[in-house]
Design an enzyme around this catalytic site. Sequence first.
Site, PDB file in Angstrom:
ATOM      1  CG  ASP A  73      -1.827   1.131   1.359  1.00 40.77           C
ATOM      2  OD1 ASP A  73      -2.688   1.269   0.483  1.00 40.77           O
ATOM      3  OD2 ASP A  73      -1.703   1.902   2.330  1.00 40.77           O
ATOM      4  CD  GLU A 108      -2.257   2.327  -3.448  1.00 40.67           C
ATOM      5  OE1 GLU A 108      -3.419   2.670  -3.694  1.00 40.67           O
ATOM      6  OE2 GLU A 108      -1.810   2.227  -2.285  1.00 40.67           O
TER       7      GLU A 108
END
Length: 634
Positions: free
Chosen positions: A323, A359
Amino acid sequence: MSADGFGPVIDAGGTRFAVWAPEATQLWLCLFDADDRETRLPMARGEEGIWQVHAPGVGVGVRYGLRADGPYDPDSGLWFDPDKLLLDPYAPAIDRAFVHDPMLAVPRGEGEDTAPLSPKGVVAPPLPAVAPAPPRFQPGGLIYELQVRSFSLLHPDVPEAQRGTIAALAHPVVIDHLQKLGVGAVELMPINAWIDERHLPPLGLRNAWGYNPVSYFALDPRLAPGGLTELRDTVAALHDAGIGVIMDMVYNHDGESDRLGPTLSLRGLNARDYFRHEADGRLINDTGTGNSVDCNQVMVRRLILESLRHFVVQAGIDGFRFDLAPALGRLPDGFDSDAPLLAEMRADPVLGDRILIAEPWDIGPGGYQLGRFGPPWLEWNDRYRDDMRRFWRGDAGTIGAFATRLAGSSDIFEGTTRSVNFLAAHDGFTLADCTAYADKHNLANGEDNRDGHGENFSWNNGVEGVSDDPAVVAARRRDIKALLSTLFCSRGTLMLTAGDEFGRSQMGNNNAYAQDNGISWIEWDARDREIEAHAFALGQWRRRCADLTDVALLGEDDVVWLDEGGQPLSVAQWEDPARRRLVLHFRASGLSLCINGAEGDFLFDLSGGPLMVPGRSVMPQRRSVIPEGAAARD
């Protein structure tokens, strides 16, 4: 556990505990009996600020926490407060889930002992190591993103006791669904122990996604009541079915948030080193969540690497999605794909062959890094999402971008496509909502519809939201099929979010992180069977289609782009803002992908004969097996 023993290490006489807290003046190991009575053992400071104690007679199942004393000066990043019971960063398990309480954030001297409010670590031995094996997933396959609780909580064929847990993923009915779809790996949204953001409880809301971690080792008991063994057994069952498992990890921040947040673990032990600070002592917030973990600090990198190895060695995890991944490689002068942590991951003997997915953006300086992580990283490609949505929405001048994304995004990657192609993810509209809502509808989140993406490149087919008009329903189903066909016909790695294969809706909410309720729970009984059959057919066909699962970028000798008349597209045709039709033809195999983005049906004139392509559809054609349920013919 780490080889040299952070966290609890059981021996013949008891258990040894070791904790890093270099600026503390005293640490205590706090042991709790069945009645929550506490026994404190002072820990001894050793080299490099590592505190240790051996607890005689302490063994498996004993619950424990830590207390730390030292300077208390939040403006300088010092948060020592012995009234705060802290979770050991290396605790292998916790006894219950975290629940937010304002007392967890009260300044030193103004509150009460937080032991009654705080989950305790649980002493547990390491499981036997999983036999080393290559990842079950390889680039070019299909990743299926899911949130464990919302995925199975309403599944009628999963036993009630397993619904909402990791164990549900091992149930034969779930595995059968994944195999029909052609899934190569499931990607588990965060399963590490997390806590609600402080603004949610007053609104009657809960964090439904898990992107607010407190522990990087302990699993959240709500998702894994059987602990690490439950994860390990589920991974084994999925592996037996040929499906890999990828964990979504959040190393960019933790649930302690900004200076008004709770003191739970890292902050109470060594905030100045665990988190990034400005020169004046203020927390840096490159995540939008209140704090940023300092991934360049040696001991922080060690914590991250050891937690990753923990899940590979003891549970058999095939890879990780990170993330807000630029935080992992952000140096003082900007992002660097050779930053220490990223370099150590690639070189690590345990992690070096794992699937690594970035990401590639956050809100920090230089936060957009798509295409810059380098091999072997795969990267979420938001430009794929946006360009494909714009094409199917009908935006003018999008044919070139559509073609580039379909073929692997050669404008972003070199040599091989490291793109993770997706049209919808947990964050944003569902695939079905892209065709039913022109605007976001997030009032249920309690932020006056200010949260969530403002531009979603979505459309509503003439009616905003739910409609019982048969023409609107048919148009939306047609568009969902076209989007799914586009995804499965794209070159490179794919990602599909659970439920998008059968028309799941979140009623226009494009930021459902706080909706642990019917908005985000998947309604299996309400799924659209026609769309599901279409997705199943596409999944099975793609698995046999090397033209699309190959991740090598295409050259002029590999493909030719044709118009609907079977002629190579001219420069003028590429530049025509109204163009909605094209053909991607693979020279060696003979596969042609016919795209008709216009409303009306159109007769394509190809070398294999005329082919009627319905309006707003993608049609594969070649002398081979064509998926039933997908628009295709010889």
